[in-house]
Enzyme design. Sequence first.
Site, PDB file in Angstrom:
ATOM      1  N   LYS A  52      29.016  36.989  39.646  1.00 24.90           N
ATOM      2  CA  LYS A  52      29.120  36.412  38.294  1.00 24.90           C
ATOM      3  C   LYS A  52      28.145  35.230  38.166  1.00 24.90           C
ATOM      4  O   LYS A  52      27.459  35.077  37.157  1.00 24.90           O
ATOM      5  CB  LYS A  52      30.568  35.985  38.019  1.00 24.90           C
ATOM      6  CG  LYS A  52      31.465  37.182  37.780  1.00 24.90           C
ATOM      7  CD  LYS A  52      32.951  36.913  37.873  1.00 24.90           C
ATOM      8  CE  LYS A  52      33.685  38.255  37.778  1.00 24.90           C
ATOM      9  NZ  LYS A  52      35.111  38.180  38.033  1.00 24.90           N
ATOM     10  N   GLN A  96      39.506  33.808  38.898  1.00 21.86           N
ATOM     11  CA  GLN A  96      39.410  35.068  39.644  1.00 21.86           C
ATOM     12  C   GLN A  96      40.789  35.468  40.163  1.00 21.86           C
ATOM     13  O   GLN A  96      41.472  34.685  40.821  1.00 21.86           O
ATOM     14  CB  GLN A  96      38.416  34.892  40.811  1.00 21.86           C
ATOM     15  CG  GLN A  96      38.106  36.156  41.573  1.00 21.86           C
ATOM     16  CD  GLN A  96      37.366  37.195  40.726  1.00 21.86           C
ATOM     17  OE1 GLN A  96      36.422  36.887  40.012  1.00 21.86           O
ATOM     18  NE2 GLN A  96      37.814  38.438  40.801  1.00 21.86           N
ATOM     19  N   ASP A 119      37.671  36.413  29.795  1.00 18.75           N
ATOM     20  CA  ASP A 119      38.228  37.632  30.380  1.00 18.75           C
ATOM     21  C   ASP A 119      39.126  38.347  29.368  1.00 18.75           C
ATOM     22  O   ASP A 119      39.497  39.498  29.567  1.00 18.75           O
ATOM     23  CB  ASP A 119      39.081  37.279  31.613  1.00 18.75           C
ATOM     24  CG  ASP A 119      38.410  37.665  32.920  1.00 18.75           C
ATOM     25  OD1 ASP A 119      37.488  38.502  32.885  1.00 18.75           O
ATOM     26  OD2 ASP A 119      38.825  37.125  33.965  1.00 18.75           O
TER      27      ASP A 119
END
Length: 282
Positions: A52, A96, A119
């Site tokens: 990322k 994460q 997200d």
Amino acid sequence: MAVIISGKAVSAKIRESLRQEAALLAEQGVTPGLAVILVGDNDASRRYVNNKKKGCEEIGLYSQVHELPTETTEAELLDLIARLNADANIDGILVQLPLPAHIDEKAVIKAINPDKDVDAFHEQNAGRILLGNARFLPCTPAGIMELLASEGIDPSGKEAVVIGRSNIVGKPMAMLLLQANATVTICHSKTKNLPDIVRRADIVVAAVGRPKFVTADMVKPGAVVIDVGMDRDENGRLCGDVDFEAVKDVAGYITPVPGGVGPMTITMLLKNTITAARAWIS
Ligand code: NAP
């Protein structure tokens, strides 16, 4: 033999246009910023986080990686999120997953400012996806919609079967296909006659987490088969939820693992970060 949909190629094309978009924003003095938080010592998670960060660098976004030890308390993590929520240099925040067991994942996701929830896991964003009014599209399902579009595959009127009902892949995937006018069935571990249901599908999305779960006899000839799985085969090699070698001879289109859905997920995250930055200036 199926057309192999290259997520790598589609992703490279989209990243090039994102790079141009980021350059235009930079001319206006705006650099979209992404903060990624990693708690604990999971090798796979660290690899995803590094990818990322690399993705941000590649297209000219600002990124921060916050690596916290496994013993980090929930309060400490919430405190960091509060600081990032208030940080004007940060447009997107990603925690994460999975988190260590002592931390309540739901509470953590809920603490992220929904405007920075790139997200799209926050319940406000999940609700907006359900209502067809999304601020951000969840990265993996959005990437899959891009893969379909790249081959001119219109889900409208087609039978789509999604295997898996997780909040991050299966459920939002089903919603996006429904919004694209597919007739959608979601299968899960309690589904009876799963192979019969999958055999009806014009589009199959496998998000099960079981190596080679979808076999050739479950696939209608000519169907589009999208493999979300990131599994390990009996030799420890990365493979998907689809028995690629056998299914490619039956399907009309298929995504490989690696090089299919995976690269698209990060690309959609970069896109969401730019969308978040734009929202602040508009
Ligand atoms: P998950 O939360 O574990 O969900 C798996 C789903 O599969 C559940 O809904 C489960 O049903 C269902 N399932 C499990 N065994 C089954 C069976 N025997 N028959 C039918 N359904 C079954 O997993 P996830 O987070 O959605 O991820 C799925 C896979 O995609 C994993 O391999 C993951 O690593 C991969 N992934 C890849 C990306 C990418 O960017 N490529 C992104 C995210 C995830 P129940 O709900 O009934 O338990």
